[in-house]
Design a protein around this motif. Structure first.
Motif, PDB file in Angstrom:
ATOM      1  N   UNK A  41       0.796  -1.410   0.026  1.00  0.00           N
ATOM      2  CA  UNK A  41       0.026   0.094   0.004  1.00  0.00           C
ATOM      3  C   UNK A  41       0.933   1.256   0.020  1.00  0.00           C
ATOM      4  N   UNK A  42       0.749   2.027  -1.032  1.00  0.00           N
ATOM      5  CA  UNK A  42       1.802   3.161  -1.447  1.00  0.00           C
ATOM      6  C   UNK A  42       1.093   4.572  -0.962  1.00  0.00           C
ATOM      7  N   UNK A  43       1.838   5.484  -0.476  1.00  0.00           N
ATOM      8  CA  UNK A  43       0.994   6.735  -0.143  1.00  0.00           C
ATOM      9  C   UNK A  43       0.287   7.244  -1.538  1.00  0.00           C
ATOM     10  N   UNK A  44       1.212   7.021  -2.688  1.00  0.00           N
ATOM     11  CA  UNK A  44       0.334   7.439  -4.145  1.00  0.00           C
ATOM     12  C   UNK A  44       0.696   6.012  -5.031  1.00  0.00           C
ATOM     13  N   UNK A  45      -0.258   5.780  -5.566  1.00  0.00           N
ATOM     14  CA  UNK A  45      -0.376   4.790  -6.448  1.00  0.00           C
ATOM     15  C   UNK A  45       0.625   5.331  -7.777  1.00  0.00           C
ATOM     16  N   UNK A  46       1.870   5.272  -7.760  1.00  0.00           N
ATOM     17  CA  UNK A  46       2.623   5.984  -8.484  1.00  0.00           C
ATOM     18  C   UNK A  46       2.752   5.158  -9.925  1.00  0.00           C
ATOM     19  N   UNK A  47       2.438   5.401 -11.076  1.00  0.00           N
ATOM     20  CA  UNK A  47       2.792   4.541 -12.278  1.00  0.00           C
ATOM     21  C   UNK A  47       3.961   4.713 -12.961  1.00  0.00           C
ATOM     22  N   UNK A  48       4.861   3.832 -12.890  1.00  0.00           N
ATOM     23  CA  UNK A  48       6.169   4.000 -13.795  1.00  0.00           C
ATOM     24  C   UNK A  48       5.890   4.003 -15.117  1.00  0.00           C
ATOM     25  N   UNK A  49       4.889   3.358 -15.473  1.00  0.00           N
ATOM     26  CA  UNK A  49       4.564   3.195 -17.039  1.00  0.00           C
ATOM     27  C   UNK A  49       4.413   4.601 -17.627  1.00  0.00           C
ATOM     28  N   UNK A  50       3.157   5.363 -16.943  1.00  0.00           N
ATOM     29  CA  UNK A  50       2.887   6.704 -17.497  1.00  0.00           C
ATOM     30  C   UNK A  50       4.458   7.481 -17.709  1.00  0.00           C
ATOM     31  N   UNK A  79       8.799  15.901  -7.903  1.00  0.00           N
ATOM     32  CA  UNK A  79       7.382  15.463  -8.347  1.00  0.00           C
ATOM     33  C   UNK A  79       6.456  16.757  -8.780  1.00  0.00           C
ATOM     34  N   UNK A  80       6.508  17.864  -7.837  1.00  0.00           N
ATOM     35  CA  UNK A  80       5.903  19.018  -8.084  1.00  0.00           C
ATOM     36  C   UNK A  80       6.331  19.795  -8.946  1.00  0.00           C
ATOM     37  N   UNK A  94      -5.756  10.385  -7.735  1.00  0.00           N
ATOM     38  CA  UNK A  94      -4.625   9.595  -7.548  1.00  0.00           C
ATOM     39  C   UNK A  94      -3.613  10.742  -7.129  1.00  0.00           C
ATOM     40  N   UNK A  95      -3.501  11.872  -7.358  1.00  0.00           N
ATOM     41  CA  UNK A  95      -2.496  12.713  -7.263  1.00  0.00           C
ATOM     42  C   UNK A  95      -2.866  13.671  -5.632  1.00  0.00           C
ATOM     43  N   UNK A  96      -4.096  13.373  -5.026  1.00  0.00           N
ATOM     44  CA  UNK A  96      -4.376  14.141  -4.079  1.00  0.00           C
ATOM     45  C   UNK A  96      -3.340  14.009  -3.005  1.00  0.00           C
ATOM     46  N   UNK A  97      -3.041  12.809  -2.561  1.00  0.00           N
ATOM     47  CA  UNK A  97      -2.043  12.672  -1.700  1.00  0.00           C
ATOM     48  C   UNK A  97      -0.880  13.360  -1.700  1.00  0.00           C
ATOM     49  N   UNK A  98      -0.194  13.546  -3.060  1.00  0.00           N
ATOM     50  CA  UNK A  98       0.956  14.307  -3.369  1.00  0.00           C
ATOM     51  C   UNK A  98       0.539  15.852  -3.213  1.00  0.00           C
ATOM     52  N   UNK A  99      -0.514  16.406  -3.367  1.00  0.00           N
ATOM     53  CA  UNK A  99      -0.989  17.716  -3.408  1.00  0.00           C
ATOM     54  C   UNK A  99      -0.901  18.035  -1.811  1.00  0.00           C
ATOM     55  N   UNK A 100      -1.807  16.858  -1.147  1.00  0.00           N
ATOM     56  CA  UNK A 100      -1.541  17.230   0.360  1.00  0.00           C
ATOM     57  C   UNK A 100      -0.339  17.144   0.990  1.00  0.00           C
ATOM     58  N   UNK A 101       0.615  16.390   0.373  1.00  0.00           N
ATOM     59  CA  UNK A 101       2.102  16.177   1.010  1.00  0.00           C
ATOM     60  C   UNK A 101       2.723  17.574   0.955  1.00  0.00           C
ATOM     61  N   UNK A 102       2.603  18.018  -0.401  1.00  0.00           N
ATOM     62  CA  UNK A 102       3.318  19.442  -0.732  1.00  0.00           C
ATOM     63  C   UNK A 102       2.997  20.380   0.168  1.00  0.00           C
ATOM     64  N   UNK A 103       1.465  20.729  -0.024  1.00  0.00           N
ATOM     65  CA  UNK A 103       1.101  21.475   0.756  1.00  0.00           C
ATOM     66  C   UNK A 103       1.069  21.574   2.435  1.00  0.00           C
ATOM     67  N   UNK A 104       1.174  20.666   2.764  1.00  0.00           N
ATOM     68  CA  UNK A 104       1.373  20.527   4.501  1.00  0.00           C
ATOM     69  C   UNK A 104       2.792  19.977   4.763  1.00  0.00           C
ATOM     70  N   UNK A 106       4.436  17.412   4.531  1.00  0.00           N
ATOM     71  CA  UNK A 106       4.803  16.066   5.260  1.00  0.00           C
ATOM     72  C   UNK A 106       5.210  15.197   3.956  1.00  0.00           C
ATOM     73  N   UNK A 107       6.397  14.739   4.456  1.00  0.00           N
ATOM     74  CA  UNK A 107       6.817  13.627   3.487  1.00  0.00           C
ATOM     75  C   UNK A 107       5.928  12.334   2.913  1.00  0.00           C
ATOM     76  N   UNK A 108       6.045  12.057   1.762  1.00  0.00           N
ATOM     77  CA  UNK A 108       5.209  10.858   1.567  1.00  0.00           C
ATOM     78  C   UNK A 108       6.015   9.629   2.189  1.00  0.00           C
ATOM     79  N   UNK A 109       5.620   8.625   2.764  1.00  0.00           N
ATOM     80  CA  UNK A 109       6.302   7.469   3.230  1.00  0.00           C
ATOM     81  C   UNK A 109       5.969   6.498   2.303  1.00  0.00           C
ATOM     82  N   UNK A 110       6.905   6.126   1.334  1.00  0.00           N
ATOM     83  CA  UNK A 110       7.010   5.205   0.481  1.00  0.00           C
ATOM     84  C   UNK A 110       7.611   3.879   1.062  1.00  0.00           C
ATOM     85  N   UNK A 111       6.821   2.918   0.660  1.00  0.00           N
ATOM     86  CA  UNK A 111       7.150   1.437   1.322  1.00  0.00           C
ATOM     87  C   UNK A 111       8.265   0.680   0.329  1.00  0.00           C
ATOM     88  N   UNK A 112       9.455   0.411   0.899  1.00  0.00           N
ATOM     89  CA  UNK A 112      10.390  -0.331  -0.110  1.00  0.00           C
ATOM     90  C   UNK A 112      10.070  -1.621  -0.836  1.00  0.00           C
TER      91      UNK A 112
END
Ligand code: HEC
Ligand code: HEC
Ligand code: HEC
Ligand code: HEC
Ligand code: HEC
Length: 184
Positions: A41-50, A79-80, A94-104, A106-112
């Motif tokens: 479960x990643x903080x953002x469903x980041x698509x490498x493909x795109x 990202x921003x 999909x991008x709402x958590x990125x926006x929240x992270x930048x505005x607040x 608070x770094x995104x907590x990526x799962x390795x």
């Protein structure tokens, strides 16, 4: 005894029991396969493909791979740099958590997902400098939507390639297969 069991299994109740046992086994196996191949479960469903399809280089986001041991995950500010200019950023769920992270702030907590245990020394730089491509170890990330654990980084995975790389060069073979090269 065995014959009695088979006779019983042919009864309707026996058939139901066999059916249930089969279903239980099947769902257990399906769950096992599903669980191990699931992306975390990643903080953002980041698509490498795109991103790879837009021509963004691996090293643009993971520059550490050419410079040192760890490839690194890009900070939100990187990202921003793009996403504050992309219209979709304002509307995409999909991008709402990125926006929240930048505005607040608070770094995104990526799962390795791609990892070796702590007692293994791995250094990206040595491999990139020796001409190895990301795909050789990480597969084709241009087809990946959310990165999954490749489950390939076992000792044989490293040693197979090291033996191939060394070829007939005995000195290199000793160095690349020596326990102390990877465990110290
Ligand atoms: C736009 C930035 C971006 C680009 C371009 C990019 N990545 Fe990533 N990469 C990320 C982010 C963010 C993560 C963390 C999220 C995840 O694991 O899905 C990540 C995770 C990874 C991971 C899993 C690491 C881990 O353990 O979490 C690998 C492997 C990887 N990238 C390889 C590549 C390769 C190879 C390329 C080029 C084909 C590439 N990346 C291009 C941003 C990028
Ligand atoms: C070099 C520019 C660039 C960078 C850097 C970049 N992106 Fe993107 N990203 C894009 C583009 C272009 C799209 C596609 C937008 C579209 O479909 O309109 C996209 C799409 C996405 C999407 C899919 C949105 C959707 O609704 O389909 C997500 C999620 C995303 N990016 C997250 C990130 C994250 C997280 C980072 C930082 C780790 C990042 N991006 C860095 C350019 C970038
Ligand atoms: C020789 C095999 C190999 C090659 C080539 C390779 N990697 Fe890795 N990569 C690994 C291993 C092994 C790990 C786990 C390292 C760890 O847990 O310390 C990893 C971890 C990662 C991670 C997540 C952890 C970190 O290091 O920050 C990212 C991101 C990554 N690689 C990206 C890349 C990119 C981008 C390239 C190409 C420029 C690349 N890798 C080339 C084997 C490789
Ligand atoms: C696809 C091939 C490949 C794979 C897979 C691979 N390596 Fe390597 N590795 C190389 C090459 C090529 C070199 C450089 C050899 C030379 O010195 O010319 C190297 C060198 C090294 C070195 C010596 C670095 C130095 O500073 O000289 C270490 C340590 C190492 N690898 C660890 C690992 C570990 C740990 C893994 C598995 C997680 C791994 N490698 C997987 C190809 C690979
Ligand atoms: C090229 C790198 C490399 C070399 C050389 C190497 N190992 Fe490993 N070793 C690894 C990796 C990667 C793992 C992690 C395996 C995993 O996570 O499944 C590992 C795991 C182990 C483990 C934990 C048990 C296991 O199999 O997971 C032991 C014990 C071990 N190595 C001993 C050795 C000994 C002894 C030598 C020398 C004969 C050696 N290693 C040489 C990369 C290496």
């Amino acid at each position: 005894m065995i014959k009695k069991l088979f006779d019983w299994l042919r009864q309707p109740l026996g058939l139901i029991a066999v059916g249930i046992a089969f279903l239980a086994l099947f769902s257990l196996a399906a769950y096992g396969i599903h669980y191990t191949q699931q992306a975390p479960a990643q903080p953002v469903q980041f698509p490498h493909k795109t991103h790879v399809a837009f021509g963004i280089q691996c090293l643009y986001c993971h520059p550490g791979a050419a410079r040192g041991p760890a490839a690194g995950i890009p900070a939100e500010s990187k990202c921003w740099g793009c996403h504050n200019q992309i219209a979709k950023t304002q509307t995409s769920a999909l991008l709402a958590p990125l926006k929240d992270s930048v505005l607040s702030g608070t770094p995104l907590q990526w799962v390795p997902v791609a990892q070796v245990p702590d007692f293994v020394q791995f250094n990206h730089r040595a491999h990139i400098a020796a001409g190895q491509n990301c795909e050789n170890c990480h597969g084709d990330m241009s087809k990946v939507t959310v990165a999954e654990n490749p489950q390939i980084f076992n000792m044989g995975f490293c040693l197979n390639c090291h033996k191939k790389v060394a070829g007939d060069d005995h000195v290199k073979l000793v160095k690349l297969t020596d326990c102390g090269t990877c465990h110290y």
